[in-house]
Design a protein around this motif. Structure first.
Motif, PDB file in Angstrom:
ATOM      1  N   TRP A   1      -9.960   7.520  -4.445  1.00 48.26           N
ATOM      2  CA  TRP A   1      -9.776   8.082  -3.115  1.00 48.26           C
ATOM      3  C   TRP A   1      -8.413   7.682  -2.550  1.00 48.26           C
ATOM      4  O   TRP A   1      -8.221   6.573  -2.075  1.00 48.26           O
ATOM      5  CB  TRP A   1     -10.908   7.575  -2.215  1.00 48.26           C
ATOM      6  N   ARG A   2      -7.445   8.542  -2.674  1.00 52.61           N
ATOM      7  CA  ARG A   2      -6.124   8.310  -2.078  1.00 52.61           C
ATOM      8  C   ARG A   2      -5.446   9.661  -1.885  1.00 52.61           C
ATOM      9  O   ARG A   2      -5.817  10.645  -2.547  1.00 52.61           O
ATOM     10  CB  ARG A   2      -5.265   7.365  -2.928  1.00 52.61           C
ATOM     11  N   SER A   3      -4.469   9.705  -0.989  1.00 51.59           N
ATOM     12  CA  SER A   3      -3.863  11.002  -0.658  1.00 51.59           C
ATOM     13  C   SER A   3      -2.658  11.319  -1.543  1.00 51.59           C
ATOM     14  O   SER A   3      -2.436  12.476  -1.891  1.00 51.59           O
ATOM     15  CB  SER A   3      -3.453  11.033   0.808  1.00 51.59           C
TER      16      SER A   3
ATOM     17  N   ARG B   1      -0.458  10.492  -5.130  1.00 54.02           N
ATOM     18  CA  ARG B   1      -0.727   9.974  -6.461  1.00 54.02           C
ATOM     19  C   ARG B   1       0.527   9.998  -7.321  1.00 54.02           C
ATOM     20  O   ARG B   1       1.437  10.799  -7.090  1.00 54.02           O
ATOM     21  CB  ARG B   1      -1.779  10.852  -7.151  1.00 54.02           C
TER      22      ARG B   1
ATOM     23  N   SER C   1      -8.526  12.469   0.536  1.00 51.19           N
ATOM     24  CA  SER C   1      -8.161  11.516   1.586  1.00 51.19           C
ATOM     25  C   SER C   1      -6.942  12.043   2.328  1.00 51.19           C
ATOM     26  O   SER C   1      -6.024  12.594   1.725  1.00 51.19           O
ATOM     27  CB  SER C   1      -7.841  10.162   0.955  1.00 51.19           C
TER      28      SER C   1
ATOM     29  N   GLU D   1      -5.467   9.848   4.578  1.00 48.30           N
ATOM     30  CA  GLU D   1      -4.798   8.632   5.038  1.00 48.30           C
ATOM     31  C   GLU D   1      -3.453   8.517   4.340  1.00 48.30           C
ATOM     32  O   GLU D   1      -3.339   8.855   3.164  1.00 48.30           O
ATOM     33  CB  GLU D   1      -5.631   7.398   4.673  1.00 48.30           C
TER      34      GLU D   1
ATOM     35  N   ALA E   1      -0.449   5.949   3.199  1.00 50.60           N
ATOM     36  CA  ALA E   1       0.026   4.574   3.036  1.00 50.60           C
ATOM     37  C   ALA E   1       1.545   4.589   3.129  1.00 50.60           C
ATOM     38  O   ALA E   1       2.221   5.203   2.298  1.00 50.60           O
ATOM     39  CB  ALA E   1      -0.423   4.022   1.690  1.00 50.60           C
TER      40      ALA E   1
ATOM     41  N   THR F   1      -1.260   1.630   6.919  1.00 52.91           N
ATOM     42  CA  THR F   1      -2.084   2.785   6.556  1.00 52.91           C
ATOM     43  C   THR F   1      -2.289   3.628   7.811  1.00 52.91           C
ATOM     44  O   THR F   1      -2.817   3.143   8.812  1.00 52.91           O
ATOM     45  CB  THR F   1      -3.446   2.334   6.009  1.00 52.91           C
TER      46      THR F   1
ATOM     47  N   ASP G   1      -4.979   7.088 -12.978  1.00 51.20           N
ATOM     48  CA  ASP G   1      -4.819   6.288 -11.759  1.00 51.20           C
ATOM     49  C   ASP G   1      -5.144   4.820 -12.081  1.00 51.20           C
ATOM     50  O   ASP G   1      -6.130   4.543 -12.786  1.00 51.20           O
ATOM     51  CB  ASP G   1      -5.772   6.810 -10.675  1.00 51.20           C
TER      52      ASP G   1
ATOM     53  N   THR H   1       2.385   4.615  -2.609  1.00 50.62           N
ATOM     54  CA  THR H   1       2.423   4.875  -1.174  1.00 50.62           C
ATOM     55  C   THR H   1       3.188   6.165  -0.919  1.00 50.62           C
ATOM     56  O   THR H   1       4.009   6.588  -1.732  1.00 50.62           O
ATOM     57  CB  THR H   1       3.112   3.730  -0.423  1.00 50.62           C
TER      58      THR H   1
END
Lengths: 573, 47
Positions: free
Chosen positions: A421-423, A425, A450, A452, A454, A459, A497, B44
């Motif tokens: 789950w991350r926006s 990659r 996601s 969110e 970072a 965040t 990932d 990030t």
């Protein structure tokens, strides 16, 4: 004379085009599709609710996604659209810039056309992959000229030209706001024509305005985004120096090496000197009304870009982002520097023209010397402009797994999430740069990811309550339980990932797997995505329809009859 | 004066432009980073 004019025209349009091609060279010479940072093109982007802005996310890419989908869903390949549109956008910026100073000499116009394409603002934003923002930037010089003509003439064809350029700028909400303010400042005059202009501005913003208020995403944004996206220093002198020198993007990874030292100060000095030396020249060639309006516009852009780093500015912007609906548009305020960039580009042309006129009194050789410095000046100011941009625009080859997964999940009206789950990659088959998730644009079904962000150690929360709730449950519960609780049928796991190995996938059924990805099904998850009511869909389509008809009518009106006035009255030095 | 205007000035201007550009390109592409970027994967949005 006609031959001479043709050569001059070729030179004036050819120089920005050459720089645009140079800046995007890997995109033009290599196969594949661009996928880095915010620059994401897939082979065919389907027409879905999310494309229209009816998904759960904030409508940041409205109506851009719909426009790209119209072109690529069935007609063209996304890579082809990127190859044509991105260099063309940059060239259009240069072509507009030299037309903005069409009363100046050849050397001055070449300098302005080149600097509009190759400057810190363009380089940094393109390194960040924000090609749609640059579309608005490219439209600005044309928009200002068209709106000013409309203010002078009140003619429908000039309103049409203004509408056409504003429609291009309005491909994103940010561009729409920037272009709308530019059109209003440059074109507002007599009350009757001003009202028509205002109506056009509003009509072209309808899609994202309507979808913002109809959507399920929060209208306000996380205030932590203000310090995270504030203009940043790029060397000695702090953020204000970087902004005066046309840079200052928040992301240090988008800043070329040459901008991390004293060269930033040199760039700021050149920009300020150009403004001082070109002030009178610009006022003479533009006339006081246009000059005043462009200066106000540029000043506003600079002030807004600098707001978070001015005393009290961060608190003010935080309050706006936190409380005002749509205020999140202003959190990355450096993007509003675009009108200031246009002003500096024009001022540089006026300065070069002044120097070239003086040199011409001595001899043509000295004019050649001035040209030798002024025309390649953009390359001198950002000599390594390609170093980061080339990495961003370098296309990748998508693995075949995307098509295989699409065959399973497309068209079955169920939700797919991408895991971990991350926006943003970094794919092993990419170039190592992070990118937005291509799955959002690839599949013809509801894709939940996601939102969110970072940024460094911060965040920044997204605006989608649905994504936030699922994200929280994925931390708290095993994956299968979290997906079942939210009615998510499919999970697409990116196996490259670094966190993929730690996912607890017990209870999920593997439907497809290869070295790059794995598609899993959640047993018992039968619910579909939240339905979009007919009223919402109707209102969204109506807003697109109104904006589309207004844009089309404007373009037709602008081309209905060719203008009689000479378009290019430049003098040849 | 005439010699400077007709011959030396264009050469100096061109040489200066070329030298600065080359210096910028070479120095920015060859400077050593503080850390080996390959040692850590960046996930990030920005920094």
């Amino acid at each position: 004379m006609r031959g001479e004019g043709r050569w001059r025209g070729l030179l004036l349009d050819g120089w920005p085009l050459l720089l645009a091609v140079l800046l995007t060279l890997p995109l033009l010479t290599r196969t594949g599709h661009p996928l880095a940072r915010d620059l994401v093109f897939v082979p065919h982007q389907p027409w879905t609710d999310a494309t229209l802005g009816l998904g759960g996310s904030a409508p940041r890419a409205v109506p851009l996604d719909a426009a790209v989908s119209l072109l690529t869903a069935h007609l063209l390949d996304g890579g082809m659209v990127a190859r044509v549109s991105i260099p063309l956008i940059l060239a259009v910026a240069g072509w507009g810039a030299h037309r903005l100073v069409c009363d100046l000499g050849l050397v001055a116009r070449l300098a302005s056309g080149g600097l509009a394409v190759w400057n810190p603002y363009v380089v940094e934003r393109l390194a960040l992959g924000q090609w749609a923002l640059l579309t608005a930037y490219a439209a600005l010089p044309w928009l200002v000229v068209a709106a000013h003509r409309y203010r002078e003439s009140g003619a429908i064809r000039d309103l049409g030209a203004t509408t056409g350029w504003l429609a291009l700028a309005s491909l994103t909400p940010t561009g729409g706001v920037m272009g709308g303010v530019a059109a209003a400042i440059a074109g507002f005059g007599r009350a009757s024509s001003g009202v028509r202009l205002l109506l056009v501005v509003l009509a072209l913003q309808l899609p994202w305005l309507v979808l913002s208020f109809l959507g399920s995403a929060s209208l306000t944004s996380d205030p932590d985004g203000v310090p995270a996206f504030a203009a940043d220093a790029e060397g000695p002198g702090g953020p204000l120096t970087a902004l005066f020198g046309l840079g200052g993007v928040w992301d240090s990874r988008s800043v070329p090496g040459s901008r991390e030292g004293w060269w930033t100060v040199a760039g700021a000095v050149v920009a300020v000197l150009a403004l001082v030396a070109g002030w009178r020249g610009l006022r003479r060639v533009w006339g006081r009304p246009l000059f005043t309006r462009v200066v106000v516009l540029g000043g506003l852009g600079l002030a807004l870009a600098a707001l978070p780093v001015l005393p009290g500015g961060e608190a003010l912007l935080t309050s706006i982002v936190e409380r005002v609906p749509g205020g999140g548009l202003a959190r990355d305020s450096q993007k509003f520097l675009a009108p200031y960039v246009v002003l500096v580009v024009a001022a540089l042309a006026a300065t070069v023209d002044r120097v070239a006129q003086r040199a011409a009194t001595v001899g043509p050789e000295l004019v050649a010397a001035v040209a030798l410095v002024a025309v390649p000046l953009p390359l001198l100011l950002v000599p390594d402009g390609t170093s980061l941009v080339w990495k961003t625009v370098d296309p990748v080859h998508y693995p075949s797994g995307f098509d295989a997964v699409a065959e399973v999940i497309d068209g079955n009206d169920r939700t797919v999430v991408t895991l971990p789950w991350r926006s943003y990659r970094a794919f092993s088959w990419g170039h190592g740069l992070v990118s937005s998730d291509p799955a959002v644009r690839w599949f013809d079904t509801d894709v939940l990811v996601s939102d969110e962000l970072a940024v460094g150690s911060r965040t920044i929360s997204g605006e989608s309550p649905r994504a936030a709730a699922l994200g929280a449950d994925l931390v708290r519960l095993p994956v299968a339980a979290a997906l079942r609780a939210h009615g998510v049928r499919w999970a697409l796991v990116y196996r490259d990932d670094p966190d993929a190995g730690s996912l607890d996938l017990d209870g999920l059924r593997v439907v497809y797997e290869d070295d790059d990805m794995m598609l899993l099904e959640t047993p018992g998850a039968t619910a579909g995505p939240p339905s979009v009511s007919a009223a919402r869909r109707g209102a969204a389509l109506a807003s697109y329809g109104v904006a589309g008809v207004v844009a089309l009518a404007g373009i037709l009106a602008a081309n209905w009859r060719r203008r009689n006035a000479p378009r290019d009255r430049a003098t040849l030095l | 004066m005439l010699l400077f205007v007709k011959l030396l000035a264009p050469v100096l201007a061109g040489g200066l432009a070329g030298a600065v550009t080359m210096y910028g390109v070479v120095s920015s592409q060859t400077s050593t980073p503080d850390n080996n970027p390959a040692n850590q994967q960046i996930l990030t949005y920005g920094d």
